[in-house]
Design a protein around this motif. Structure first.
Motif, PDB file in Angstrom:
ATOM      1  N   ARG A  50       0.853  -1.049  -0.083  1.00 56.01           N
ATOM      2  CA  ARG A  50       0.168   0.032  -0.043  1.00 56.01           C
ATOM      3  C   ARG A  50       0.873   1.240   0.050  1.00 56.01           C
ATOM      4  O   ARG A  50       1.944   1.373   0.881  1.00 56.01           O
ATOM      5  CB  ARG A  50      -0.812  -0.047   1.219  1.00 56.01           C
ATOM      6  CG  ARG A  50      -1.855   1.150   1.629  1.00 56.01           C
ATOM      7  CD  ARG A  50      -2.509   0.923   2.746  1.00 56.01           C
ATOM      8  NE  ARG A  50      -3.552   1.852   2.871  1.00 56.01           N
ATOM      9  CZ  ARG A  50      -3.641   3.007   3.570  1.00 56.01           C
ATOM     10  NH1 ARG A  50      -2.420   3.237   4.336  1.00 56.01           N
ATOM     11  NH2 ARG A  50      -4.596   3.607   3.760  1.00 56.01           N
ATOM     12  N   THR A  51       0.698   2.090  -0.758  1.00 58.06           N
ATOM     13  CA  THR A  51       1.629   3.190  -1.135  1.00 58.06           C
ATOM     14  C   THR A  51       0.549   4.562  -1.168  1.00 58.06           C
ATOM     15  O   THR A  51      -0.274   4.835  -1.981  1.00 58.06           O
ATOM     16  CB  THR A  51       2.323   3.334  -2.508  1.00 58.06           C
ATOM     17  OG1 THR A  51       3.132   2.293  -2.398  1.00 58.06           O
ATOM     18  CG2 THR A  51       3.184   4.452  -2.474  1.00 58.06           C
ATOM     19  N   MET A  52       0.948   5.711   0.011  1.00 55.59           N
ATOM     20  CA  MET A  52       0.216   6.774  -0.295  1.00 55.59           C
ATOM     21  C   MET A  52       0.724   7.759  -1.144  1.00 55.59           C
ATOM     22  O   MET A  52       1.942   7.931  -1.366  1.00 55.59           O
ATOM     23  CB  MET A  52       0.218   7.554   1.154  1.00 55.59           C
ATOM     24  CG  MET A  52      -0.415   6.715   2.252  1.00 55.59           C
ATOM     25  SD  MET A  52      -2.337   6.801   1.960  1.00 55.59           S
ATOM     26  CE  MET A  52      -2.424   8.618   2.606  1.00 55.59           C
ATOM     27  N   ILE A  53      -0.145   8.203  -1.808  1.00 52.35           N
ATOM     28  CA  ILE A  53       0.348   9.259  -2.913  1.00 52.35           C
ATOM     29  C   ILE A  53       0.031  10.682  -2.334  1.00 52.35           C
ATOM     30  O   ILE A  53      -1.034  10.941  -2.050  1.00 52.35           O
ATOM     31  CB  ILE A  53      -0.466   9.013  -4.080  1.00 52.35           C
ATOM     32  CG1 ILE A  53      -0.036   7.712  -4.599  1.00 52.35           C
ATOM     33  CG2 ILE A  53       0.152  10.196  -5.290  1.00 52.35           C
ATOM     34  CD1 ILE A  53      -0.998   7.339  -5.816  1.00 52.35           C
ATOM     35  N   ALA A  54       1.031  11.658  -2.387  1.00 54.39           N
ATOM     36  CA  ALA A  54       0.915  12.832  -2.002  1.00 54.39           C
ATOM     37  C   ALA A  54       0.236  13.625  -2.787  1.00 54.39           C
ATOM     38  O   ALA A  54       0.846  14.648  -3.466  1.00 54.39           O
ATOM     39  CB  ALA A  54       2.254  13.308  -1.363  1.00 54.39           C
ATOM     40  N   ILE A  55      -0.959  13.653  -2.864  1.00 52.04           N
ATOM     41  CA  ILE A  55      -1.837  14.447  -3.833  1.00 52.04           C
ATOM     42  C   ILE A  55      -3.007  15.277  -3.055  1.00 52.04           C
ATOM     43  O   ILE A  55      -3.230  14.424  -2.012  1.00 52.04           O
ATOM     44  CB  ILE A  55      -2.121  14.040  -5.191  1.00 52.04           C
ATOM     45  CG1 ILE A  55      -3.097  12.681  -4.848  1.00 52.04           C
ATOM     46  CG2 ILE A  55      -1.021  13.492  -6.094  1.00 52.04           C
ATOM     47  CD1 ILE A  55      -3.709  12.176  -6.052  1.00 52.04           C
ATOM     48  N   MET A  56      -3.622  16.052  -3.572  1.00 53.23           N
ATOM     49  CA  MET A  56      -4.938  16.532  -2.989  1.00 53.23           C
ATOM     50  C   MET A  56      -6.087  16.230  -3.908  1.00 53.23           C
ATOM     51  O   MET A  56      -6.053  16.553  -4.884  1.00 53.23           O
ATOM     52  CB  MET A  56      -4.855  17.911  -2.547  1.00 53.23           C
ATOM     53  CG  MET A  56      -3.956  18.341  -1.405  1.00 53.23           C
ATOM     54  SD  MET A  56      -4.634  17.216  -0.182  1.00 53.23           S
ATOM     55  CE  MET A  56      -4.461  18.367   1.292  1.00 53.23           C
ATOM     56  N   PRO A  57      -7.055  15.520  -3.278  1.00 51.79           N
ATOM     57  CA  PRO A  57      -7.371  14.762  -2.118  1.00 51.79           C
ATOM     58  C   PRO A  57      -6.183  13.425  -2.182  1.00 51.79           C
ATOM     59  O   PRO A  57      -5.669  12.878  -2.971  1.00 51.79           O
ATOM     60  CB  PRO A  57      -8.799  14.259  -1.831  1.00 51.79           C
ATOM     61  CG  PRO A  57      -9.194  14.149  -3.321  1.00 51.79           C
ATOM     62  CD  PRO A  57      -8.331  15.210  -4.104  1.00 51.79           C
ATOM     63  N   PRO A  58      -5.616  13.253  -0.794  1.00 53.88           N
ATOM     64  CA  PRO A  58      -4.527  12.035  -0.652  1.00 53.88           C
ATOM     65  C   PRO A  58      -5.208  10.762  -1.547  1.00 53.88           C
ATOM     66  O   PRO A  58      -6.344  10.303  -1.317  1.00 53.88           O
ATOM     67  CB  PRO A  58      -4.428  11.780   0.585  1.00 53.88           C
ATOM     68  CG  PRO A  58      -4.995  13.068   1.301  1.00 53.88           C
ATOM     69  CD  PRO A  58      -6.114  13.464   0.402  1.00 53.88           C
ATOM     70  N   ALA A  59      -4.217  10.033  -2.000  1.00 51.38           N
ATOM     71  CA  ALA A  59      -4.875   8.707  -2.692  1.00 51.38           C
ATOM     72  C   ALA A  59      -3.886   7.570  -2.144  1.00 51.38           C
ATOM     73  O   ALA A  59      -2.907   7.823  -1.807  1.00 51.38           O
ATOM     74  CB  ALA A  59      -4.721   8.942  -4.316  1.00 51.38           C
ATOM     75  N   VAL A  60      -4.286   6.359  -2.437  1.00 47.77           N
ATOM     76  CA  VAL A  60      -3.563   5.270  -2.081  1.00 47.77           C
ATOM     77  C   VAL A  60      -3.753   4.119  -3.119  1.00 47.77           C
ATOM     78  O   VAL A  60      -4.631   4.151  -3.785  1.00 47.77           O
ATOM     79  CB  VAL A  60      -4.262   4.535  -0.736  1.00 47.77           C
ATOM     80  CG1 VAL A  60      -3.580   3.243  -0.598  1.00 47.77           C
ATOM     81  CG2 VAL A  60      -4.306   5.479   0.353  1.00 47.77           C
ATOM     82  N   GLU A  61      -2.331   3.655  -3.659  1.00 52.07           N
ATOM     83  CA  GLU A  61      -2.144   2.608  -4.554  1.00 52.07           C
ATOM     84  C   GLU A  61      -1.787   1.242  -3.988  1.00 52.07           C
ATOM     85  O   GLU A  61      -1.038   1.228  -3.142  1.00 52.07           O
ATOM     86  CB  GLU A  61      -1.160   3.009  -5.560  1.00 52.07           C
ATOM     87  CG  GLU A  61      -1.386   4.297  -6.503  1.00 52.07           C
ATOM     88  CD  GLU A  61      -0.376   4.465  -7.642  1.00 52.07           C
ATOM     89  OE1 GLU A  61      -0.766   4.769  -8.842  1.00 52.07           O
ATOM     90  OE2 GLU A  61       0.681   4.325  -7.233  1.00 52.07           O
ATOM     91  N   TYR A  62      -2.401   0.345  -4.635  1.00 54.63           N
ATOM     92  CA  TYR A  62      -1.873  -0.841  -4.156  1.00 54.63           C
ATOM     93  C   TYR A  62      -1.207  -1.621  -5.322  1.00 54.63           C
ATOM     94  O   TYR A  62      -1.716  -1.513  -6.490  1.00 54.63           O
ATOM     95  CB  TYR A  62      -3.311  -1.738  -3.963  1.00 54.63           C
ATOM     96  CG  TYR A  62      -4.125  -1.004  -2.405  1.00 54.63           C
ATOM     97  CD1 TYR A  62      -3.633  -1.552  -1.385  1.00 54.63           C
ATOM     98  CD2 TYR A  62      -5.083  -0.253  -2.709  1.00 54.63           C
ATOM     99  CE1 TYR A  62      -4.112  -1.182  -0.176  1.00 54.63           C
ATOM    100  CE2 TYR A  62      -5.454   0.411  -1.455  1.00 54.63           C
ATOM    101  CZ  TYR A  62      -5.217  -0.072  -0.317  1.00 54.63           C
ATOM    102  OH  TYR A  62      -5.627   0.566   0.871  1.00 54.63           O
ATOM    103  N   GLU A  63      -0.313  -2.522  -4.938  1.00 56.83           N
ATOM    104  CA  GLU A  63       0.505  -3.271  -5.928  1.00 56.83           C
ATOM    105  C   GLU A  63       0.720  -4.570  -5.384  1.00 56.83           C
ATOM    106  O   GLU A  63       1.269  -4.541  -3.992  1.00 56.83           O
ATOM    107  CB  GLU A  63       1.470  -2.386  -6.059  1.00 56.83           C
ATOM    108  CG  GLU A  63       2.676  -3.166  -7.216  1.00 56.83           C
ATOM    109  CD  GLU A  63       3.932  -2.213  -7.460  1.00 56.83           C
ATOM    110  OE1 GLU A  63       4.495  -2.244  -8.747  1.00 56.83           O
ATOM    111  OE2 GLU A  63       4.175  -1.195  -6.765  1.00 56.83           O
TER     112      GLU A  63
END
Length: 108
Positions: A50-63
């Motif tokens: 699980r990786t948090m992406i520092a954008i607004m609004p925050p997003a999470v990517e899964y791999e």
């Protein structure tokens, strides 16, 4: 974990690359609560990162991890096997009588 509904669907979806939570939820119409629980279990088992992406609004990517990609490979092979060998029967065998034949039998 693997026997829980949606788990292998999620693994196979992530096999094509990173996906965000909402992409998974919308694409497969998985209830967000169920998806969150499955992703958390997969992450705890080392199958997904699980990786948090520092954008607004925050997003999470899964791999998938290496462990997850190995699981996807095995799952894909099982799916291929099922498609080849678990074909539903076409209908009653020719040796089996039709139900109509029994309906004309006299009652004892």
């Amino acid at each position: 974990l693997l026997g829980e509904r949606w788990t292998l669907h999620i693994v196979m979806a992530l096999n094509s690359g990173k996906m965000r939570f909402n992409e998974l939820s919308r694409s497969y119409r998985i209830n967000p609560r169920t998806l969150a629980l499955r992703l958390r279990s997969l992450e705890e088992s080392g199958i997904v990162t699980r990786t948090m992406i520092a954008i607004m609004p925050p997003a999470v990517e899964y791999e998938l991890t290496d462990k997850g990609r190995a699981l996807a490979e095995v799952s894909g092979k099982l799916a291929e096997w099922g498609q080849e060998w678990m074909v539903p029967p076409a209908g009653p065998e020719k040796d089996e009588p039709d139900s109509e034949e029994y309906s004309s039998c006299p009652a004892d």
